[in-house]
Write an enzyme that holds these catalytic residues in place. Structure first.
Site, PDB file in Angstrom:
ATOM      1  N   GLY A 195     -42.251  68.354 -18.250  1.00  0.00           N
ATOM      2  CA  GLY A 195     -41.847  66.957 -18.345  1.00  0.00           C
ATOM      3  C   GLY A 195     -41.363  66.478 -16.997  1.00  0.00           C
ATOM      4  N   THR A 250     -35.418  65.272 -16.086  1.00  0.00           N
ATOM      5  CA  THR A 250     -35.085  65.979 -17.343  1.00  0.00           C
ATOM      6  C   THR A 250     -35.009  67.473 -17.109  1.00  0.00           C
ATOM      7  OG1 THR A 250     -36.253  64.238 -18.518  1.00  0.00           O
ATOM      8  CG2 THR A 250     -35.763  66.252 -19.758  1.00  0.00           C
ATOM      9  N   GLU A 282     -42.050  73.026 -15.717  1.00  0.00           N
ATOM     10  CA  GLU A 282     -43.252  72.408 -15.138  1.00  0.00           C
ATOM     11  C   GLU A 282     -42.956  70.919 -15.030  1.00  0.00           C
ATOM     12  OE1 GLU A 282     -45.186  75.675 -14.404  1.00  0.00           O
ATOM     13  OE2 GLU A 282     -45.911  73.671 -13.976  1.00  0.00           O
ATOM     14  N   ASN A 320     -48.117  63.388 -22.202  1.00  0.00           N
ATOM     15  CA  ASN A 320     -49.368  63.013 -21.530  1.00  0.00           C
ATOM     16  C   ASN A 320     -50.589  63.776 -22.010  1.00  0.00           C
ATOM     17  OD1 ASN A 320     -48.107  65.243 -20.255  1.00  0.00           O
ATOM     18  ND2 ASN A 320     -49.464  64.999 -18.517  1.00  0.00           N
ATOM     19  N   CYS A 373     -49.868  65.432 -14.421  1.00  0.00           N
ATOM     20  CA  CYS A 373     -49.023  65.869 -13.303  1.00  0.00           C
ATOM     21  C   CYS A 373     -49.876  66.359 -12.132  1.00  0.00           C
ATOM     22  CB  CYS A 373     -48.083  66.955 -13.770  1.00  0.00           C
ATOM     23  SG  CYS A 373     -48.942  68.371 -14.453  1.00  0.00           S
ATOM     24  N   GLU A 431     -46.970  79.201 -15.285  1.00  0.00           N
ATOM     25  CA  GLU A 431     -47.573  79.437 -16.599  1.00  0.00           C
ATOM     26  C   GLU A 431     -48.947  80.039 -16.373  1.00  0.00           C
ATOM     27  OE1 GLU A 431     -46.941  75.273 -18.063  1.00  0.00           O
ATOM     28  OE2 GLU A 431     -45.827  76.278 -19.637  1.00  0.00           O
ATOM     29  N   THR A 487     -39.044  65.589 -13.706  1.00  0.00           N
ATOM     30  CA  THR A 487     -38.139  66.371 -12.850  1.00  0.00           C
ATOM     31  C   THR A 487     -36.683  66.113 -13.217  1.00  0.00           C
ATOM     32  OG1 THR A 487     -39.708  66.532 -11.038  1.00  0.00           O
ATOM     33  CG2 THR A 487     -37.375  66.621 -10.451  1.00  0.00           C
TER      34      THR A 487
HETATM   35  O1  TXE Z   1     -40.770  63.141 -19.768  1.00  0.00           O
HETATM   36  P1  TXE Z   1     -39.420  63.655 -20.289  1.00  0.00           P
HETATM   37  P2  TXE Z   1     -41.463  61.839 -20.202  1.00  0.00           P
HETATM   38  C1  TXE Z   1     -43.059  62.888 -15.634  1.00  0.00           C
HETATM   39  C2  TXE Z   1     -43.566  61.529 -15.360  1.00  0.00           C
HETATM   40  C3  TXE Z   1     -42.965  60.714 -16.446  1.00  0.00           C
HETATM   41  C4  TXE Z   1     -41.596  61.344 -16.501  1.00  0.00           C
HETATM   42  C5  TXE Z   1     -40.952  61.071 -17.811  1.00  0.00           C
HETATM   43  O2  TXE Z   1     -43.041  61.095 -14.128  1.00  0.00           O
HETATM   44  O3  TXE Z   1     -42.841  59.361 -16.101  1.00  0.00           O
HETATM   45  O4  TXE Z   1     -41.857  62.745 -16.366  1.00  0.00           O
HETATM   46  O5  TXE Z   1     -41.925  61.363 -18.820  1.00  0.00           O
HETATM   47  C6  TXE Z   1     -37.880  65.977 -23.940  1.00  0.00           C
HETATM   48  N1  TXE Z   1     -33.214  67.918 -23.024  1.00  0.00           N
HETATM   49  N2  TXE Z   1     -43.958  63.698 -16.436  1.00  0.00           N
HETATM   50  O6  TXE Z   1     -40.572  60.741 -20.717  1.00  0.00           O
HETATM   51  O7  TXE Z   1     -38.411  62.609 -20.549  1.00  0.00           O
HETATM   52  C7  TXE Z   1     -38.667  64.773 -24.412  1.00  0.00           C
HETATM   53  O8  TXE Z   1     -38.285  64.417 -25.725  1.00  0.00           O
HETATM   54  C8  TXE Z   1     -34.317  68.496 -23.552  1.00  0.00           C
HETATM   55  C9  TXE Z   1     -44.616  64.794 -15.795  1.00  0.00           C
HETATM   56  O9  TXE Z   1     -42.498  62.351 -21.132  1.00  0.00           O
HETATM   57  O10 TXE Z   1     -39.102  64.706 -19.327  1.00  0.00           O
HETATM   58  C10 TXE Z   1     -40.087  65.307 -24.345  1.00  0.00           C
HETATM   59  O11 TXE Z   1     -40.375  66.109 -25.466  1.00  0.00           O
HETATM   60  N3  TXE Z   1     -35.484  67.854 -23.751  1.00  0.00           N
HETATM   61  C11 TXE Z   1     -44.957  65.839 -16.793  1.00  0.00           C
HETATM   62  C12 TXE Z   1     -40.053  66.171 -23.092  1.00  0.00           C
HETATM   63  O12 TXE Z   1     -38.683  66.505 -22.885  1.00  0.00           O
HETATM   64  C13 TXE Z   1     -35.558  66.561 -23.358  1.00  0.00           C
HETATM   65  C14 TXE Z   1     -45.673  65.288 -17.988  1.00  0.00           C
HETATM   66  C15 TXE Z   1     -40.557  65.445 -21.850  1.00  0.00           C
HETATM   67  O13 TXE Z   1     -39.798  64.270 -21.738  1.00  0.00           O
HETATM   68  C16 TXE Z   1     -34.467  65.877 -22.782  1.00  0.00           C
HETATM   69  C17 TXE Z   1     -44.944  64.170 -18.527  1.00  0.00           C
HETATM   70  C18 TXE Z   1     -33.259  66.617 -22.616  1.00  0.00           C
HETATM   71  N4  TXE Z   1     -32.172  66.052 -22.092  1.00  0.00           N
HETATM   72  C19 TXE Z   1     -44.096  63.415 -17.757  1.00  0.00           C
HETATM   73  N5  TXE Z   1     -34.859  64.594 -22.500  1.00  0.00           N
HETATM   74  C20 TXE Z   1     -45.861  66.918 -16.241  1.00  0.00           C
HETATM   75  N6  TXE Z   1     -45.386  67.715 -15.286  1.00  0.00           N
HETATM   76  O14 TXE Z   1     -46.974  67.083 -16.720  1.00  0.00           O
HETATM   77  C21 TXE Z   1     -36.147  64.497 -22.873  1.00  0.00           C
HETATM   78  N7  TXE Z   1     -36.576  65.662 -23.409  1.00  0.00           N
END
Ligand code: TXE
Length: 480
Positions: free
Chosen positions: A226, A230, A248, A150, A282, A461, A228
């Site tokens: 990322g 994940t 986060e 994002n 977020c 952070e 929750t």
């Molecule tokens: O996050 P992901 P995404 C939330 C928001 C969004 C959801 C999914 O609800 O719809 O998270 O977004 C890596 N082991 N936020 O798809 O999947 C992945 O490759 C290790 C809130 O972006 O969590 C990417 O680099 N890493 C958030 C990163 O994790 C893994 C901002 C984030 O991916 C993994 C963005 C695994 N098993 C989304 N699976 C905020 N708090 O700002 C994925 N990744």
């Protein structure tokens, strides 16, 4: 078409697999770069080079580490326009926003921690006349940094800068959905003369590269931003390995508006806090609670302002709402608008897919949605949507709105709008939020603790919190 490469041991290299994945431009729906489909072998090579670089980097004087990080900041600023254009193309956000927020903050992240380490001090504890204790903060080793799509460069550097500043070396993974500016950062680090192996960037999927970083025995600390879901998956892997974890995660942030607020200032900011970056932050305020005497007036004014937001080509200076980051995410968000209707909500504006003309006719656009008439406890008001969707709910007193605000599994951020500051301070102390803004939103001081509670994550952070996360504290006691 540009093929992005991994940055390992100071060089740009192809993925061991020789395979690249398509990465899309959200505004057009077309593939615009190819990203390495890396795996365990690439992560192992990166971790090896980071481990080899650690002894020297951790002994490098703070002043030299600072100089190098300031040089990186300088080069980010020098390439700001190019980086902003890349970020906008990669994420779908308006170019105007990338130029004003994302890229300047990436440079600021490096500057902030580059100067912080020149002023850090440590604790000492005198035990009467018998001993003196001092706290030695030493870098952990190789830090794993995993970031989302994002705010790609903004959040990527928010982890990398403190990790490097504290004397760690890093294996970092950007989102495979928005890899481009991370690749540019690799180019910048090479130009800045960052010693080989200090920073390594491995591109690829979460399942392959993200998991490999989390599992790697030579990476004792993981900093993740990322979803929750994940975050929980990473914790399941890292906890039994006793890795340090900073998570986060998601949010479902309340905006609480009292009738005595400064109406115009509140309206201006709350439109932004709900829909900035297409609601894909977020910290966005997606649940808007309005004290009942003000409800109709605020609702009508808010709907009018949101309806006037321009959904358009991210490269157009007039655009307020760009494309959502992926077709899958667009479908997810539109699915929540449909759910809101099923749950009894009334969509007051927006919530539809938008078909633009010209180069963006295949892009992933939707009109920002405002929804009322839902109970605070329904799924639409409990689950993170992470898109341009805001719900409005009236409230009658502080007890009621505090209870509704605190009712979700999340606890990241909140904003309170009132001229009664004692009420604001009391409410802020009771909200389940790691960050509370009073009569403002996204006003950031990088020295402050940043993060949430409940399912919004673990740890903080920012400022010393970040530098403490990336170091181990050792107490040394000397008998007098
Ligand atoms: O996050 P992901 P995404 C939330 C928001 C969004 C959801 C999914 O609800 O719809 O998270 O977004 C890596 N082991 N936020 O798809 O999947 C992945 O490759 C290790 C809130 O972006 O969590 C990417 O680099 N890493 C958030 C990163 O994790 C893994 C901002 C984030 O991916 C993994 C963005 C695994 N098993 C989304 N699976 C905020 N708090 O700002 C994925 N990744």
């Amino acid at each position: 078409m540009e093929h992005i490469r991994n940055y390992i041991n100071g060089e740009l290299v192809d993925p061991r697999s020789g395979v690249w994945l398509p990465s899309f431009e959200p505004a057009t729906g077309a593939v615009h770069v190819r990203v390495p489909d890396s795996g365990v072998a690439d992560v192992n090579a990166a971790a090896e080079s980071a481990a080899a670089a650690f002894p020297q980097w951790s002994k490098t004087p703070a002043e030299e580490r600072s100089r190098l990080l300031l040089r990186i900041a300088e080069l980010i600023e020098r390439r700001a326009n190019e980086l902003a254009a890349d970020e906008s193309r990669d994420n779908g956000k308006p170019l105007r926003l990338a130029r004003a927020v994302d890229i300047p903050r990436a440079a600021k992240n490096f500057r902030f921690f580059a100067t912080a380490i020149l002023h850090s001090s440590t604790d000492a504890h005198a035990t009467d006349a018998t001993a003196v204790n001092y706290t030695l903060r030493q870098p952990i080793g190789v830090a794993g940094c995993i970031s989302p799509w994002n705010l790609p460069l903004y959040l990527f550097t928010w982890k990398i800068a403190p990790a490097l500043a504290a004397g760690n070396t890093v294996v970092a993974k950007p989102s495979e959905i928005t890899p481009l500016t991370a690749h540019r950062l690799a180019e910048i680090c090479i130009e800045a003369g960052l010693p080989r192996g200090v920073l390594n960037i491995v591109h690829g999927t979460g399942a392959d590269v993200g998991e490999a970083i989390t599992k790697h025995p030579g990476i004792p600390a993981i900093s993740f931003t990322g979803g929750t879901h994940t975050g929980a998956r990473i914790a399941r892997t890292a906890a039994p390995m006793f890795k340090k974890l900073s998570l986060e995660l998601g949010g479902k942030n309340p905006t609480i508006i009292f009738a005595d607020c400064d109406f115009d200032a509140t309206l201006d900011t709350v439109v932004r806090s709900a829909f900035s970056n297409q609601g894909e932050i977020c910290l966005c305020g997606s649940r808007i609670f309005i004290e009942r005497p003000l409800y109709s007036r605020f609702r009508d004014a808010f709907v009018q302002r949101v309806s006037a937001l321009r959904v358009g080509d991210p490269l157009d200076e007039k655009t307020d709402q760009g494309a959502l980051v992926s077709e899958q995410h667009l479908e997810k968000v539109l699915g929540y608008v449909a759910l809101a209707r099923e749950e009894g909500g009334t969509v007051l504006c927006g919530g539809e897919r938008v078909a633009l003309n010209g180069r963006c006719r295949e892009g992933w656009f939707m009109s920002p949605a405002v929804i009322e008439g839902l109970p605070f406890s329904c799924r639409t008001n409990q689950e993170e949507i992470f898109g341009p969707v805001a719900t409005l709910m009236p409230f009658d007193d502080e007890e009621e709105v505090t209870s509704m605000a605190n009712s979700t599994p999340y606890g990241l951020a909140a904003s309170i709008w009132t001229s009664d500051l004692s009420r604001a301070h009391n409410m802020a102390a009771r909200l389940h939020s790691g960050i509370v803004w009073i009569n403002c939103w996204m006003l950031r001081d990088l020295r402050t603790p940043f993060g949430g509670m409940k399912q919004s994550g673990i740890g903080r952070e920012g400022g010393w919190e970040a530098l403490h996360f990336f170091t181990e504290a050792k107490n040394i006691c000397v008998k007098l």
